[in-house]
Write an enzyme that holds these catalytic residues in place. Structure first.
Site, PDB file in Angstrom:
ATOM      1  N   VAL A 136       0.914  -1.149   0.000  1.00 31.29           N
ATOM      2  CA  VAL A 136       0.000   0.000   0.000  1.00 31.29           C
ATOM      3  C   VAL A 136       0.948   1.191   0.000  1.00 31.29           C
ATOM      4  CG1 VAL A 136      -1.758   1.284   1.262  1.00 31.29           C
ATOM      5  CG2 VAL A 136      -1.870  -1.217   1.190  1.00 31.29           C
ATOM      6  N   PRO A 137       1.154   1.812  -1.165  1.00 35.16           N
ATOM      7  CA  PRO A 137       2.291   2.714  -1.381  1.00 35.16           C
ATOM      8  C   PRO A 137       2.171   4.113  -0.749  1.00 35.16           C
ATOM      9  CG  PRO A 137       0.969   2.611  -3.355  1.00 35.16           C
ATOM     10  CD  PRO A 137       0.362   1.632  -2.380  1.00 35.16           C
ATOM     11  N   CYS A 138       2.180   4.146   0.564  1.00 32.14           N
ATOM     12  CA  CYS A 138       2.093   5.435   1.257  1.00 32.14           C
ATOM     13  C   CYS A 138       3.358   6.271   1.047  1.00 32.14           C
ATOM     14  CB  CYS A 138       1.797   5.232   2.738  1.00 32.14           C
ATOM     15  SG  CYS A 138       2.947   4.148   3.585  1.00 32.14           S
ATOM     16  N   HIS A 139       4.436   5.641   0.606  1.00 33.36           N
ATOM     17  CA  HIS A 139       5.662   6.390   0.318  1.00 33.36           C
ATOM     18  C   HIS A 139       5.474   7.345  -0.866  1.00 33.36           C
ATOM     19  CE1 HIS A 139       5.897   2.775  -2.225  1.00 33.36           C
ATOM     20  NE2 HIS A 139       6.604   3.517  -3.072  1.00 33.36           N
TER      21      HIS A 139
END
Length: 175
Positions: A136-139
């Protein structure tokens, strides 16, 4: 009988992080170079009474996809996940998964994507609760001013993930 969470430590080049999965899928990805205790604290909070069992074989498919990502050969993940969160958190996490590989959105972009433009702070809190870094690409979320902002894994980890995506996005889109 106690529920079991399987775990391993992914060690690849300069990457070292703990990961855990239930029988349903990946449920936790830790921060770069953090101790095992980070995983234990998270498990005790979200899966109280469960048993942590190291099993590199069970975790191998997860590790394999992460290595492919770090090598630039994967721009999305297909491994199963089991995410525990509120309805709002799930909505935010789903929006994060819509950010294209190699791109960034702001917290406001996420708030607008879930049709709650005034919920920018709540969006930030939900992003901070994301249990599975990378998948889950919160970066990919940055500040309105274009600067890197809060990330559970630390800003150095966030910068490195964005660098990987920037370096490899051209190659992946060219295929």
């Amino acid at each position: 009988m106690k529920p079991i969470l399987y775990w391993t430590q992914l060690v690849y080049e300069n990457w070292k992080l703990y990961m855990a999965a239930t029988s349903k899928g990946l449920c936790y990805v830790g921060s770069q170079d953090k101790p095992f205790e980070e995983l234990e604290v998270w498990v005790n909070k979200h899966y109280p009474g469960s048993q942590l069992v190291q099993d590199d074989n069970v975790m191998q498919p997860y590790v394999a996809e992460f290595k492919e990502f770090f090598q630039g050969g994967r721009n999305s993940f297909t491994i199963p996940q089991e995410l525990k969160g509120t309805n709002f958190q799930t909505e935010v996490w789903n929006a994060l998964c819509k950010i294209p590989y190699g791109e960034t959105w702001t917290y406001s972009d996420i708030a607008n994507a879930i049709q709650r433009p005034s919920a920018v702070r709540a969006v930030g809190t939900a992003i901070g609760a994301n249990p599975v870094l990378l998948t889950v690409p919160c970066h990919r979320v940055i500040g309105k001013n274009g600067k890197l902002t809060g990330f559970r894994g630390g800003l150095a980890m966030k910068a490195e993930l964005l660098k990987i995506e920037k370096e490899y996005s051209y190659l992946l889109y060219k295929k």
